[in-house]
Enzyme design. Structure first.
Site, PDB file in Angstrom:
ATOM      1  N   GLY A 147     -42.422  36.497  68.340  1.00 24.25           N
ATOM      2  CA  GLY A 147     -42.987  36.684  66.780  1.00 24.25           C
ATOM      3  C   GLY A 147     -42.303  36.309  65.700  1.00 24.25           C
ATOM      4  O   GLY A 147     -41.750  37.707  64.898  1.00 24.25           O
ATOM      5  N   TYR A 148     -41.986  35.407  65.079  1.00 26.01           N
ATOM      6  CA  TYR A 148     -41.299  34.737  64.443  1.00 26.01           C
ATOM      7  C   TYR A 148     -41.944  34.540  63.059  1.00 26.01           C
ATOM      8  O   TYR A 148     -41.944  34.828  61.576  1.00 26.01           O
ATOM      9  CB  TYR A 148     -39.607  34.077  64.786  1.00 26.01           C
ATOM     10  CG  TYR A 148     -39.060  34.373  65.201  1.00 26.01           C
ATOM     11  CD1 TYR A 148     -38.540  35.386  65.449  1.00 26.01           C
ATOM     12  CD2 TYR A 148     -37.528  33.824  64.780  1.00 26.01           C
ATOM     13  CE1 TYR A 148     -37.286  36.286  66.375  1.00 26.01           C
ATOM     14  CE2 TYR A 148     -36.426  33.787  65.005  1.00 26.01           C
ATOM     15  CZ  TYR A 148     -36.237  34.932  66.196  1.00 26.01           C
ATOM     16  OH  TYR A 148     -35.158  35.784  66.049  1.00 26.01           O
ATOM     17  N   GLU A 205     -32.301  29.477  71.373  1.00 23.61           N
ATOM     18  CA  GLU A 205     -34.087  29.317  71.667  1.00 23.61           C
ATOM     19  C   GLU A 205     -33.416  27.793  71.566  1.00 23.61           C
ATOM     20  O   GLU A 205     -34.161  26.793  71.636  1.00 23.61           O
ATOM     21  CB  GLU A 205     -34.544  29.737  70.670  1.00 23.61           C
ATOM     22  CG  GLU A 205     -35.485  29.063  70.236  1.00 23.61           C
ATOM     23  CD  GLU A 205     -37.104  29.573  69.560  1.00 23.61           C
ATOM     24  OE1 GLU A 205     -36.451  30.340  68.877  1.00 23.61           O
ATOM     25  OE2 GLU A 205     -38.133  28.965  69.142  1.00 23.61           O
TER      26      GLU A 205
HETATM   27  C1  LIG Z   1     -44.952  24.770  69.917  1.00 24.04           C
HETATM   28  C2  LIG Z   1     -44.759  24.674  69.481  1.00 24.04           C
HETATM   29  C3  LIG Z   1     -44.308  25.992  69.948  1.00 24.04           C
HETATM   30  C4  LIG Z   1     -44.306  27.155  69.028  1.00 24.04           C
HETATM   31  N1  LIG Z   1     -44.015  28.655  69.015  1.00 24.04           N
HETATM   32  C5  LIG Z   1     -43.982  29.401  68.509  1.00 24.04           C
HETATM   33  C6  LIG Z   1     -43.276  30.831  68.768  1.00 24.04           C
HETATM   34  O1  LIG Z   1     -43.670  31.316  70.093  1.00 24.04           O
HETATM   35  N2  LIG Z   1     -43.248  32.362  67.837  1.00 24.04           N
HETATM   36  C7  LIG Z   1     -43.161  31.748  66.739  1.00 24.04           C
HETATM   37  O2  LIG Z   1     -42.871  32.578  66.178  1.00 24.04           O
HETATM   38  N3  LIG Z   1     -42.912  30.225  66.085  1.00 24.04           N
HETATM   39  C8  LIG Z   1     -43.463  29.361  66.997  1.00 24.04           C
HETATM   40  N4  LIG Z   1     -44.054  27.495  66.384  1.00 24.04           N
HETATM   41  C9  LIG Z   1     -43.677  28.051  65.050  1.00 24.04           C
HETATM   42  C10 LIG Z   1     -42.130  26.781  64.972  1.00 24.04           C
HETATM   43  O3  LIG Z   1     -41.301  27.934  64.686  1.00 24.04           O
HETATM   44  C11 LIG Z   1     -42.917  26.361  62.862  1.00 24.04           C
HETATM   45  O4  LIG Z   1     -43.745  25.395  63.331  1.00 24.04           O
HETATM   46  C12 LIG Z   1     -41.742  25.737  62.617  1.00 24.04           C
HETATM   47  O5  LIG Z   1     -40.466  26.571  62.293  1.00 24.04           O
HETATM   48  C13 LIG Z   1     -41.793  24.964  61.413  1.00 24.04           C
HETATM   49  O6  LIG Z   1     -42.533  25.905  60.271  1.00 24.04           O
HETATM   50  P1  LIG Z   1     -44.194  25.749  59.914  1.00 24.04           P
HETATM   51  O7  LIG Z   1     -45.161  24.732  60.978  1.00 24.04           O
HETATM   52  O8  LIG Z   1     -44.889  26.796  59.085  1.00 24.04           O
HETATM   53  O9  LIG Z   1     -43.490  23.819  58.959  1.00 24.04           O
HETATM   54  P2  LIG Z   1     -43.314  24.328  57.734  1.00 24.04           P
HETATM   55  O10 LIG Z   1     -41.860  25.216  57.359  1.00 24.04           O
HETATM   56  O11 LIG Z   1     -44.622  24.651  56.057  1.00 24.04           O
HETATM   57  O12 LIG Z   1     -42.756  22.486  57.275  1.00 24.04           O
HETATM   58  C14 LIG Z   1     -43.966  21.976  57.419  1.00 24.04           C
HETATM   59  C15 LIG Z   1     -42.865  20.218  56.881  1.00 24.04           C
HETATM   60  O13 LIG Z   1     -42.279  20.803  55.489  1.00 24.04           O
HETATM   61  C16 LIG Z   1     -40.802  19.915  56.057  1.00 24.04           C
HETATM   62  N5  LIG Z   1     -39.462  21.009  55.706  1.00 24.04           N
HETATM   63  C17 LIG Z   1     -39.780  21.939  55.234  1.00 24.04           C
HETATM   64  N6  LIG Z   1     -39.019  22.874  54.547  1.00 24.04           N
HETATM   65  C18 LIG Z   1     -37.709  21.389  54.154  1.00 24.04           C
HETATM   66  C19 LIG Z   1     -36.550  22.109  53.953  1.00 24.04           C
HETATM   67  N7  LIG Z   1     -35.937  22.697  53.227  1.00 24.04           N
HETATM   68  N8  LIG Z   1     -36.013  20.340  53.968  1.00 24.04           N
HETATM   69  C20 LIG Z   1     -36.398  19.649  54.566  1.00 24.04           C
HETATM   70  N9  LIG Z   1     -38.007  19.193  55.582  1.00 24.04           N
HETATM   71  C21 LIG Z   1     -38.479  20.242  54.837  1.00 24.04           C
HETATM   72  C22 LIG Z   1     -40.738  20.580  57.522  1.00 24.04           C
HETATM   73  O14 LIG Z   1     -39.634  19.799  58.220  1.00 24.04           O
HETATM   74  C23 LIG Z   1     -41.880  20.116  58.712  1.00 24.04           C
HETATM   75  O15 LIG Z   1     -41.790  18.417  58.660  1.00 24.04           O
HETATM   76  C24 LIG Z   1     -43.983  27.501  67.693  1.00 24.04           C
HETATM   77  C25 LIG Z   1     -44.724  25.986  67.002  1.00 24.04           C
HETATM   78  C26 LIG Z   1     -44.201  24.614  67.992  1.00 24.04           C
HETATM   79  C27 LIG Z   1     -45.039  23.546  67.163  1.00 24.04           C
END
Ligand SMILES: Cc1cc2nc3c(=O)[nH]c(=O)nc-3n(C[C@H](O)[C@H](O)[C@H](O)COP(=O)(O)OP(=O)(O)OC[C@H]3O[C@@H](n4cnc5c(N)ncnc54)[C@H](O)[C@@H]3O)c2cc1C
Length: 393
Positions: free
Chosen positions: A132-133, A249
């Site tokens: 839950g992150y 991770e």
């Molecule tokens: C298959 C899968 C499994 C997952 N499982 C889990 C899980 O079990 N538990 C959990 O908690 N989460 C999980 N996640 C979530 C994952 O950790 C997030 O999707 C990831 O951290 C990106 O966050 P976001 O989707 O909110 O994208 P955003 O943060 O909204 O990013 C959108 C885009 O903007 C870019 N971006 C954002 N900030 C910056 C910056 N400062 N500089 C350059 N580029 C930037 C990103 O690279 C991305 O391309 C999972 C995701 C996937 C795809």
């Protein structure tokens, strides 16, 4: 025979006697992976026995101390075990976020009581953990998380929602980041808590993907009681734990680039599918791409090996995990692109045939998410730039 030679022989003999034949093949579909947990349904007696035997040996977590369900192996022995498992193409007996993510911070920061409570059931595959992150407004900028935990003396009352919880509907327990100080700077008011997902007020809602499948959930906490003795580290200092878990991770996800996910080398697949003349593929472009890929794969594996040795010598993995995450996931995407090219039109068979229920095209599409989960490639590059290369932020 040296101690190492003896250990290898004993390991080989034991694996020959105990790893069922059907467990000596790469996964052919998702159900081949065993995730354990309270509601675990084994696909076969062999799968069940393979887990049971490895658990009894402490080899689901070979380097963990024996008292927590491991085998207390040193690095050298663990490496030999891995090599011998690879030699017979053995499947992992257990896939587990408990092992790959929660275990290391529990071992490093957990109290003895918490370790005793959680590590042995993880090693035995009895409890399945969810992460839950992420939240709707906290992904890359994870420290912006808003799930609130109000202090009620010996427990917290937690409210809010998480998103993208992998297999959230199948999780027994969750490790979770919550905000416990609302006035502090964003990195300083976070705590790392654990709770049973069967607790009243916890619910999940599937997120359906275009494939019709739902490997993720949204997870809602509505006045959920979380005991204070289920906090790892100090209250409000959970960011340190969160980051430490992320390094493991990221290393684990990056390792997918070096591990072939138990499959055959790409060059072997190409030779089997396309045939060779005097051992050489006739398509020169494909041949060059495969050679380049396999050299990069080998370099990553060796670099990860070196980094693990450094960790053993007391060097912190830290930002290096981001380098592995970035490179390994990009490499894994290249692997699946190559496999798709090699199989040509057959690779698109979504339902069956030589693709084993479409496992190849589904894995190819799944590999695209490797560079998002656990922190996106852009975020890893930012970390590498700042913390490894020392470039200005
Ligand atoms: C298959 C899968 C499994 C997952 N499982 C889990 C899980 O079990 N538990 C959990 O908690 N989460 C999980 N996640 C979530 C994952 O950790 C997030 O999707 C990831 O951290 C990106 O966050 P976001 O989707 O909110 O994208 P955003 O943060 O909204 O990013 C959108 C885009 O903007 C870019 N971006 C954002 N900030 C910056 C910056 N400062 N500089 C350059 N580029 C930037 C990103 O690279 C991305 O391309 C999972 C995701 C996937 C795809």
């Amino acid at each position: 025979m040296t101690d190492t030679g003896l250990f290898r022989k004993e390991t080989r003999d034991w694996l020959e006697a105990n790893c069922p034949e059907t467990m000596r093949h790469p996964y052919r579909n998702e159900a081949d992976a065993c995730w354990g947990g309270r509601n675990c349904k084994f696909q076969s007696e062999d799968q069940k026995n393979w887990l049971k035997r490895m658990v009894a040996r402490g080899w689901t977590v070979p380097t963990w101390p024996v008292k927590y369900g491991g085998a207390g192996l040193n690095r050298e022995q663990a490496k030999i075990l891995k090599e011998e498992l690879n030699r017979i193409k053995a499947r992992p007996p257990l896939e587990s976020f408990g092992i790959s993510m929660l275990g290391p911070p529990l071992l490093k920061f957990g109290t003895e009581e918490l370790r005793q409570q959680h590590l042995p059931p993880i090693a035995r595959g009895e409890i399945r953990w969810a992460q839950g992150y992420s939240e709707p407004n906290a992904g890359s900028d994870l420290a912006s998380l808003q799930m609130r935990a109000d202090d009620k003396g010996d427990h917290f009352i937690v409210n809010g929602s998480k998103v993208w919880t992998s297999y959230g509907d199948l999780g027994d327990w969750m490790f979770c980041l919550v905000r416990t100080d609302f006035a502090a700077k964003k990195h300083e008011g976070i705590s790392f808590v654990m709770f049973d997902m069967a607790t009243e007020g916890v619910s999940t809602r599937p997120i359906k993907l275009i494939s019709g499948k739902s490997p993720f959930t949204e997870t809602f906490l509505d006045n959920v009681r979380v005991e204070k003795n289920q906090v790892i580290g100090k209250i409000n200092e959970g960011w340190t734990i969160a980051k430490y878990l992320l390094t493991h991770e990221r290393e684990m996800i990056g390792g997918s680039g070096a591990s072939r996910a138990g499959g055959l080398p790409v060059s072997k697949v190409a030779a089997d599918v396309l045939g060779t003349e005097n051992g050489i593929l006739s398509d020169t472009v494909l041949r060059t791409d495969i050679a380049r890929f396999e050299m990069d794969e080998c370099c990553l594996a060796l670099t990860m090996e070196r980094a693990r040795d450094e960790v053993k010598a007391g060097v912190s993995l830290g930002a290096t995990a981001s380098m592995f995450k970035y490179y390994g996931t990009e490499l894994n995407k290249r692997r699946y692109e190559l496999l798709m090219s090699i199989k040509g039109q057959d690779a698109l068979d979504w339902e069956g045939g030589s693709n084993h229920d479409g496992f190849l095209p589904k894995s190819w599409l799944r590999s695209k998410a490797n560079s998002i989960e656990g922190g996106t490639s852009e975020i890893q590059l930012n970390i590498v730039a700042k913390h490894l290369l020392g470039l200005p932020g």
